[in-house]
Scaffold this motif. Structure first.
Motif, PDB file in Angstrom:
ATOM      1  N   GLN A 137       0.825  -1.214   0.000  1.00 25.14           N
ATOM      2  CA  GLN A 137       0.000   0.000   0.000  1.00 25.14           C
ATOM      3  C   GLN A 137       0.856   1.261   0.000  1.00 25.14           C
ATOM      4  O   GLN A 137       0.393   2.327  -0.406  1.00 25.14           O
ATOM      5  CB  GLN A 137      -0.949   0.002   1.204  1.00 25.14           C
ATOM      6  N   LYS A 138       2.086   1.148   0.452  1.00 29.39           N
ATOM      7  CA  LYS A 138       2.993   2.303   0.544  1.00 29.39           C
ATOM      8  C   LYS A 138       4.033   2.314  -0.573  1.00 29.39           C
ATOM      9  O   LYS A 138       4.802   3.269  -0.701  1.00 29.39           O
ATOM     10  CB  LYS A 138       3.705   2.285   1.900  1.00 29.39           C
ATOM     11  N   PHE A 139       4.050   1.252  -1.364  1.00 24.87           N
ATOM     12  CA  PHE A 139       5.114   1.059  -2.351  1.00 24.87           C
ATOM     13  C   PHE A 139       5.229   2.205  -3.347  1.00 24.87           C
ATOM     14  O   PHE A 139       6.321   2.736  -3.569  1.00 24.87           O
ATOM     15  CB  PHE A 139       4.908  -0.268  -3.101  1.00 24.87           C
ATOM     16  N   ALA A 140       4.134   2.576  -3.981  1.00 26.08           N
ATOM     17  CA  ALA A 140       4.202   3.613  -5.021  1.00 26.08           C
ATOM     18  C   ALA A 140       4.775   4.905  -4.467  1.00 26.08           C
ATOM     19  O   ALA A 140       5.715   5.474  -5.046  1.00 26.08           O
ATOM     20  CB  ALA A 140       2.828   3.846  -5.647  1.00 26.08           C
ATOM     21  N   ALA A 142       8.283   4.374  -6.113  1.00 24.38           N
ATOM     22  CA  ALA A 142       8.029   4.641  -7.533  1.00 24.38           C
ATOM     23  C   ALA A 142       7.002   5.751  -7.733  1.00 24.38           C
ATOM     24  O   ALA A 142       6.067   5.612  -8.516  1.00 24.38           O
ATOM     25  CB  ALA A 142       7.571   3.354  -8.212  1.00 24.38           C
ATOM     26  N   ALA A 143       7.190   6.860  -7.039  1.00 25.43           N
ATOM     27  CA  ALA A 143       6.186   7.932  -7.051  1.00 25.43           C
ATOM     28  C   ALA A 143       5.974   8.561  -8.426  1.00 25.43           C
ATOM     29  O   ALA A 143       4.912   9.113  -8.698  1.00 25.43           O
ATOM     30  CB  ALA A 143       6.558   9.017  -6.042  1.00 25.43           C
ATOM     31  N   ASP A 144       6.951   8.463  -9.298  1.00 24.08           N
ATOM     32  CA  ASP A 144       6.824   9.064 -10.630  1.00 24.08           C
ATOM     33  C   ASP A 144       6.541   8.030 -11.723  1.00 24.08           C
ATOM     34  O   ASP A 144       6.701   8.309 -12.907  1.00 24.08           O
ATOM     35  CB  ASP A 144       8.060   9.891 -10.968  1.00 24.08           C
ATOM     36  N   VAL A 145       6.104   6.853 -11.310  1.00 25.31           N
ATOM     37  CA  VAL A 145       5.754   5.779 -12.237  1.00 25.31           C
ATOM     38  C   VAL A 145       4.232   5.731 -12.346  1.00 25.31           C
ATOM     39  O   VAL A 145       3.525   6.001 -11.370  1.00 25.31           O
ATOM     40  CB  VAL A 145       6.316   4.424 -11.717  1.00 25.31           C
ATOM     41  N   LYS A 146       3.724   5.384 -13.518  1.00 26.04           N
ATOM     42  CA  LYS A 146       2.271   5.279 -13.694  1.00 26.04           C
ATOM     43  C   LYS A 146       1.694   4.333 -12.641  1.00 26.04           C
ATOM     44  O   LYS A 146       2.281   3.290 -12.349  1.00 26.04           O
ATOM     45  CB  LYS A 146       1.938   4.783 -15.098  1.00 26.04           C
ATOM     46  N   PRO A 147       0.537   4.688 -12.070  1.00 30.50           N
ATOM     47  CA  PRO A 147      -0.032   3.892 -10.972  1.00 30.50           C
ATOM     48  C   PRO A 147      -0.187   2.404 -11.274  1.00 30.50           C
ATOM     49  O   PRO A 147       0.134   1.567 -10.418  1.00 30.50           O
ATOM     50  CB  PRO A 147      -1.392   4.556 -10.724  1.00 30.50           C
ATOM     51  N   ALA A 148      -0.638   2.045 -12.447  1.00 29.67           N
ATOM     52  CA  ALA A 148      -0.812   0.625 -12.768  1.00 29.67           C
ATOM     53  C   ALA A 148       0.528  -0.110 -12.759  1.00 29.67           C
ATOM     54  O   ALA A 148       0.633  -1.239 -12.258  1.00 29.67           O
ATOM     55  CB  ALA A 148      -1.501   0.461 -14.119  1.00 29.67           C
ATOM     56  N   GLN A 149       1.557   0.527 -13.292  1.00 25.17           N
ATOM     57  CA  GLN A 149       2.877  -0.092 -13.313  1.00 25.17           C
ATOM     58  C   GLN A 149       3.454  -0.173 -11.895  1.00 25.17           C
ATOM     59  O   GLN A 149       4.065  -1.179 -11.521  1.00 25.17           O
ATOM     60  CB  GLN A 149       3.823   0.692 -14.228  1.00 25.17           C
ATOM     61  N   ALA A 150       3.239   0.855 -11.091  1.00 18.58           N
ATOM     62  CA  ALA A 150       3.729   0.835  -9.709  1.00 18.58           C
ATOM     63  C   ALA A 150       3.051  -0.279  -8.913  1.00 18.58           C
ATOM     64  O   ALA A 150       3.697  -0.928  -8.075  1.00 18.58           O
ATOM     65  CB  ALA A 150       3.502   2.191  -9.050  1.00 18.58           C
ATOM     66  N   ARG A 151       1.759  -0.527  -9.161  1.00 14.28           N
ATOM     67  CA  ARG A 151       1.058  -1.626  -8.476  1.00 14.28           C
ATOM     68  C   ARG A 151       1.685  -2.968  -8.842  1.00 14.28           C
ATOM     69  O   ARG A 151       1.885  -3.823  -7.974  1.00 14.28           O
ATOM     70  CB  ARG A 151      -0.435  -1.616  -8.820  1.00 14.28           C
ATOM     71  N   ILE A 158      17.972  13.663 -11.727  1.00 12.91           N
ATOM     72  CA  ILE A 158      16.727  13.877 -12.472  1.00 12.91           C
ATOM     73  C   ILE A 158      15.701  14.520 -11.546  1.00 12.91           C
ATOM     74  O   ILE A 158      15.257  13.892 -10.580  1.00 12.91           O
ATOM     75  CB  ILE A 158      16.201  12.551 -13.052  1.00 12.91           C
ATOM     76  N   PRO A 159      15.327  15.764 -11.826  1.00  8.41           N
ATOM     77  CA  PRO A 159      14.341  16.444 -10.977  1.00  8.41           C
ATOM     78  C   PRO A 159      13.029  15.660 -10.927  1.00  8.41           C
ATOM     79  O   PRO A 159      12.543  15.176 -11.940  1.00  8.41           O
ATOM     80  CB  PRO A 159      14.133  17.795 -11.667  1.00  8.41           C
ATOM     81  N   GLY A 160      12.489  15.512  -9.732  1.00  7.81           N
ATOM     82  CA  GLY A 160      11.200  14.845  -9.561  1.00  7.81           C
ATOM     83  C   GLY A 160      11.225  13.338  -9.638  1.00  7.81           C
ATOM     84  O   GLY A 160      10.208  12.691  -9.396  1.00  7.81           O
ATOM     85  N   ALA A 161      12.361  12.744  -9.962  1.00 12.47           N
ATOM     86  CA  ALA A 161      12.421  11.289 -10.130  1.00 12.47           C
ATOM     87  C   ALA A 161      12.530  10.585  -8.781  1.00 12.47           C
ATOM     88  O   ALA A 161      13.128  11.084  -7.833  1.00 12.47           O
ATOM     89  CB  ALA A 161      13.584  10.893 -11.022  1.00 12.47           C
ATOM     90  N   SER A 162      11.952   9.382  -8.741  1.00  9.35           N
ATOM     91  CA  SER A 162      11.941   8.549  -7.541  1.00  9.35           C
ATOM     92  C   SER A 162      13.176   7.639  -7.518  1.00  9.35           C
ATOM     93  O   SER A 162      14.176   7.919  -8.175  1.00  9.35           O
ATOM     94  CB  SER A 162      10.662   7.705  -7.545  1.00  9.35           C
ATOM     95  N   HIS A 163      13.051   6.523  -6.804  1.00  7.00           N
ATOM     96  CA  HIS A 163      14.152   5.560  -6.679  1.00  7.00           C
ATOM     97  C   HIS A 163      14.360   4.731  -7.945  1.00  7.00           C
ATOM     98  O   HIS A 163      15.364   4.034  -8.052  1.00  7.00           O
ATOM     99  CB  HIS A 163      13.879   4.642  -5.482  1.00  7.00           C
ATOM    100  N   VAL A 164      13.439   4.803  -8.893  1.00  9.23           N
ATOM    101  CA  VAL A 164      13.554   3.960 -10.083  1.00  9.23           C
ATOM    102  C   VAL A 164      13.594   4.785 -11.383  1.00  9.23           C
ATOM    103  O   VAL A 164      12.744   4.644 -12.247  1.00  9.23           O
ATOM    104  CB  VAL A 164      12.428   2.904 -10.138  1.00  9.23           C
ATOM    105  N   PRO A 165      14.615   5.609 -11.560  1.00  8.70           N
ATOM    106  CA  PRO A 165      14.686   6.375 -12.806  1.00  8.70           C
ATOM    107  C   PRO A 165      14.849   5.478 -14.033  1.00  8.70           C
ATOM    108  O   PRO A 165      14.484   5.874 -15.137  1.00  8.70           O
ATOM    109  CB  PRO A 165      15.902   7.290 -12.608  1.00  8.70           C
ATOM    110  N   GLN A 166      15.337   4.256 -13.837  1.00 12.89           N
ATOM    111  CA  GLN A 166      15.451   3.331 -14.963  1.00 12.89           C
ATOM    112  C   GLN A 166      14.070   2.967 -15.512  1.00 12.89           C
ATOM    113  O   GLN A 166      13.954   2.584 -16.672  1.00 12.89           O
ATOM    114  CB  GLN A 166      16.257   2.088 -14.580  1.00 12.89           C
ATOM    115  N   VAL A 167      13.032   3.122 -14.686  1.00 15.31           N
ATOM    116  CA  VAL A 167      11.664   2.858 -15.126  1.00 15.31           C
ATOM    117  C   VAL A 167      10.997   4.153 -15.597  1.00 15.31           C
ATOM    118  O   VAL A 167      10.384   4.201 -16.655  1.00 15.31           O
ATOM    119  CB  VAL A 167      10.829   2.213 -13.985  1.00 15.31           C
TER     120      VAL A 167
END
Length: 151
Positions: free
Chosen positions: A49-52, A56-65, A124-133
């Motif tokens: 529930q806290k993962f996104a 992965a806050a800057d990843v599309k919600p479906a992909q983060a799920r 990368i401004p605004g990027a989370s822990h997964v900029p590769q995604v």
């Protein structure tokens, strides 16, 4: 060697030491209950529930799920294990990370990049822990730069 949102420990340092060196990580508050391992110790996961928000806050919600469901654990012991070597002392290094990483404090990654005398550091401004995604083109470009320099 390209560090993508990663720790670059000195010989004898642990990632837990490096993570605690600078403020900004909220990972501890996002973990689910540890999962005991048969041989002792525990695996750690981010609460789904806290993962996104955490990872992965800057990843599309479906992909983060999907990432939350398929996440791989980290052995609790791996966080306190001391590094046995320091590759960045003998190899040219490059760093890329997100300015909004909540796992590894961006200040820690900036410090590690400077300490390792990185040839290039991309934040990368605004990027989370997964900029590769979330920013694959920027990550691929830095890997290409490192590969070309190695020729």
């Amino acid at each position: 060697m390209v560090y993508v949102s990663a720790f670059a420990p000195e010989r004898g340092e642990s990632v837990a030491e490096l993570a605690g060196k600078f403020p900004g990580s909220t990972l501890g508050d996002s973990l689910a209950a540890p999962v005991p391992l048969p041989e002792g110790g525990s695996d750690l996961y981010i609460d789904q529930q806290k993962f996104a928000a955490q990872f992965a806050a800057d990843v599309k919600p479906a992909q983060a799920r999907l990432m939350a469901i398929g996440q791989r654990p980290v052995a609790e012991a791996a966080l306190s294990e001391h590094s046995q070597g320091t590759a960045w002392k003998s190899l040219p290094v490059y760093f890329i990370y997100g300015a909004k990483d909540k796992n590894i404090p961006p200040a820690a990654m900036a410090w590690m990049a400077e300490r390792a005398h990185a040839r290039s550091t991309v934040v990368i401004p605004g990027a989370s822990h997964v900029p590769q995604v979330s920013h694959p083109h920027e990550v691929a470009a830095l890997i290409d730069t490192a590969a070309r320099a190695a020729r």
